[in-house]
Motif scaffolding. Structure first.
Motif: not given
Length: 746
Positions: A595-598, A602-615, A587-592
């Motif tokens: 934070a990175l997108v903000g 976004p190049g670093e942050g969006l993959p972290m968000i999508k990785s957590y949401m995958n499946g 969950w901290e990966d998702y939140l970070e």
């Protein structure tokens, strides 16, 4: 009532006045008694008296579920106060020489949502209700059938306060030992017309909360059906009345069961508004009247008996039909202009090519109902009429309206008598104040501070209503909420109308550096931001959200705002510290990632968000928030993939299906926007030809309409809209679509 059923697309109108025969009910009673005697039971005792021949007019002016809005909406100076206006209508009818009865049914004094357990809140509510009782006495209320909330301190306490003021409580199915001021029925008469007025409440109305328990000793409750059946039979047997009228605080379903009683002739009122109409509902020989909106309209039911003839013709729809007929004639004129002919037979296949016979039938009914309205305009015989009374603005010297000026002083005096000391507020901060939001949102704070929302509590104080629970729910933040406060003496400790009301912002967002980026603590969902929690039809029926937003909505946040960049950075640092201590989870990966997108990465942050949401298919709220977030940050394909993954595991989630269709229709990304797929998916989850249509799927139906119109398939779109209109004619989304496509007058 003789009617034509027009499938599902047209309204059903009366063809002739319907007979509501009381005589048939009396005959059924006699037949029942005769059959009982033949079965070996003792013969009934002879009637003690016989009601005289009836000839005259009786009006029942009634307010259902007034809920303390007798004085009108305090925030709206143009609102007509319902109770003074109803009293004026009653006086005018009496001046004509007719019988006029003024009744209050259901929660007349107290709005259920405003009840709080804190002693000061109860004291304020009771003090306010005493003023309402004073106003009811000044209005000359003839019968009061209380609701659940009115008995905030028990039935006997309410009866004491009502009797002291001369307000008559009638409860047919409740008996209180040693109390003769709570009547099972009363008789009103005029010109040989005698009505027995009964009143029933559900068992749930007998309050069982701790404060009311001590007030229930000696109180006996009987089922409404049994009580009405036995009492009405005895009243008619003794010749005390020509007809039985029951004022009900029951549900519509329970009222329908009461209508099975052969000796009940008229039933007025309900605890709900499932039947949203002003028409008469005739069931089993009983006429049932309901009003749609709590306290906003006044029912006016008229019974005229000529030469003792109780065969009443229902002429109520004369108030509704003219407007409907005018609308139909306007549509017909539009078709004539469009197709160049006024011949119905020629127009029918052009207007409704799939069902021309329905158009012909509709035109026939339009002419027949025009003749019907003219026929009943001066109906000479006995009749039954029902409508919403026309309310006139209250005169400056109106004695009933003047009573409501005591609200403020009475509430303050009631609260002053509370002995319990003021308690402390919750130690854990769960509701942020506007000042807590100011450090990151200074521009929004300064804008809000200049709006009427920021001063809403001060407005209450000016009126002496700062301790009124019914007002604090909307005029302050946190009143009645978990983590908020319930004692009105705290004087708006979390502010007036604040960020909390529109954005549902929660404490962790403001007080926990790491959770600033957590979307679950600032939902800003559509339900909160539609404003209808407070600006609803009870408090603000003319509210226009679109117009109001121009003066209320805060300016949007700027992504390059230095304060926000600092907040994102601090949040990331807090997450990294957790990770260094080995305390971080996925969950901290998702939140970070957020934070990175903000922070503009976004190049670093969006993959972290999508990785957590995958499946992930177990968290619909987060899936929805994240999909909108990805779309906002120019990753519509990622949003599309998120929806598809979720719906593969949860295909029955209609809300997510609708959001998926909206993405397919409205995405700015050409690779995602797919109108063909949107239409087929909408028709899959909301088949337009299904035997039954479902209101929750309205967005899917309307998206089909828009696509069909865009593709030149207007006939299909028109048929779907007409079908929807015939079932859900009160739906705001549908009516907006009808106006958009020229099928409903603005």
């Amino acid at each position: 009532m003789v009617t034509k059923s027009l499938h599902m697309r047209f309204m059903t109108y009366p063809r002739e006045p319907s007979s509501v025969s009381i005589r048939s009910a009396l005959l059924l009673l006699v037949m029942t008694l005769l059959l009982t005697t033949n079965c070996g039971d003792p013969a009934p005792a002879p009637a003690e008296g016989t009601a005289p021949p009836a000839d005259g007019t009786a009006h029942f002016v009634w307010l259902s579920r007034l809920q303390g809005f007798g004085a009108g909406i305090p925030c709206d100076t143009t609102d007509i106060p319902a109770l003074p206006a109803a009293a004026a209508v009653t006086r005018d009818l009496e001046a004509q020489g007719d019988l006029a009865v003024l009744a209050c049914v259901g929660d007349a004094l107290i709005q259920p949502a405003s009840i709080m357990s804190a002693p000061a809140a109860v004291a304020a509510t009771v003090a306010r209700s005493n003023v309402d009782l004073d106003a009811m006495a000044a209005a000359g209320v003839d019968i009061y059938v209380p609701g659940h909330s009115d008995m905030i301190r028990g039935l006997k306490d309410l009866a004491d306060r009502a009797t002291e003021r001369g307000v008559p409580i009638v409860l047919t199915n409740v008996k209180v030992e040693g109390r003769d001021d709570i009547k099972p029925y009363i008789i009103v008469e005029h010109g040989g017309m005698r009505f027995a007025l009964l009143g029933v409440i559900p068992k749930e109305s007998m309050r069982t909360d701790q404060e009311a328990l001590s007030d229930q000793s000696g109180v006996t409750f009987t089922s409404p059906g049994r009580a009405v059946r036995e009492l009405s039979r005895d009243i008619l047997k003794r010749g005390e009345a020509n007809a039985i009228v029951c004022f009900s605080s029951l549900t519509v379903e329970s009222n329908q069961n009461l209508c099975k009683i052969p000796t009940l002739h008229f039933l007025i009122g309900s605890s709900e508004a499932k039947i949203d109409q002003q028409e008469v509902v005739n069931l089993n020989g009983t006429s049932m009247f309901l009003q749609p909106i709590a306290g906003r309209s006044v029912g006016l039911t008229t019974i005229r008996v000529v030469n003792g003839d109780w065969g009443l013709s229902d002429i109520s729809q004369r108030h509704i039909l003219p407007a409907k007929i005018a609308q139909e004639r306007k549509k017909f004129a539009e078709y004539v202009a469009m197709f160049g002919t006024d011949n119905v037979q020629e127009l029918a296949p052009l207007v409704l090519p799939l069902h021309p016979e329905n158009f012909i039938l509709k035109c026939e009914l339009m002419e027949e109902n025009t003749a019907w309205v003219e026929e009943v305009r001066n109906w000479p015989g006995s009749f039954l009429d029902h409508q919403s009374a026309t309310l006139e603005p209250t005169a400056e010297n109106d004695v009933v309206a003047a009573v409501f000026n005591d609200y403020g002083p009475a509430i303050q005096a009631g609260v002053a008598e509370v002995k319990k000391p003021l308690g402390s507020l919750p130690t854990e901060a769960t509701i942020p104040r506007p000042e807590d939001c100011r450090s990151c949102h200074s521009e929004q704070f300064e804008y809000w501070a200049a709006t009427s929302h920021a001063n809403s509590y001060d407005r209450l104080a000016e009126m002496g209503r700062q301790n009124d629970s019914s007002c604090l729910i909307c005029h302050t933040a946190g009143f009645g909420l978990m983590g908020g406060y319930r004692d009105p003496r705290h004087e708006a400790p979390f502010g007036a109308v604040t960020c909390l009301h529109c954005h549902e912002v929660q404490g962790p967002h403001a007080f926990n550096t790491r959770l600033v980026v957590d979307p679950l603590y600032v939902t800003a969902n559509a339900k909160a931001m539609d404003c209808k929690t407070c600006h609803n039809e009870d408090r603000d029926p003319l509210f226009d959200r679109t117009a109001a937003l121009d003066s209320i909505a805060c300016p949007p946040m700027r992504v390059d705002d230095p304060a926000l960049l600092v907040a994102w950075s601090d949040s990331q640092k807090a997450i990294q510290r957790m990770r260094a201590r080995g305390k971080a989870t996925e969950w901290e990966d998702y939140l970070e990632g957020r934070a990175l997108v903000g922070m503009g990465r976004p190049g670093e942050g969006l993959p972290m968000i999508k990785s957590y949401m995958n499946g992930r298919t177990d968290w619909p709220e987060l899936t929805y928030y994240t999909s909108k977030y990805l779309e906002k940050h120019h990753d519509a394909p990622g949003s599309l993939a998120l929806f598809r993954d979720y719906l593969a595991g949860q295909p029955g989630d209609m809300g997510m299906n609708i959001a998926y269709i909206q993405l397919l229709l409205k995405s700015d990304d050409d690779s995602v926007r797919d109108e063909d797929h949107a239409l087929s998916h909408a028709q899959l989850i909301a088949p337009p030809d299904a035997p039954e249509l479902t209101e929750i799927l309205m967005p899917a139906y309307l998206m089909q309409v828009d696509i069909l119109v865009d593709r030149g398939r207007g006939t299909e779109a028109f048929e779907l809209l007409q079908r929807l209109k015939g079932i859900f004619n009160k739906n705001e989304e549908l009516n907006a679509s009808l106006r958009k496509h020229g099928l409903l007058k603005s």
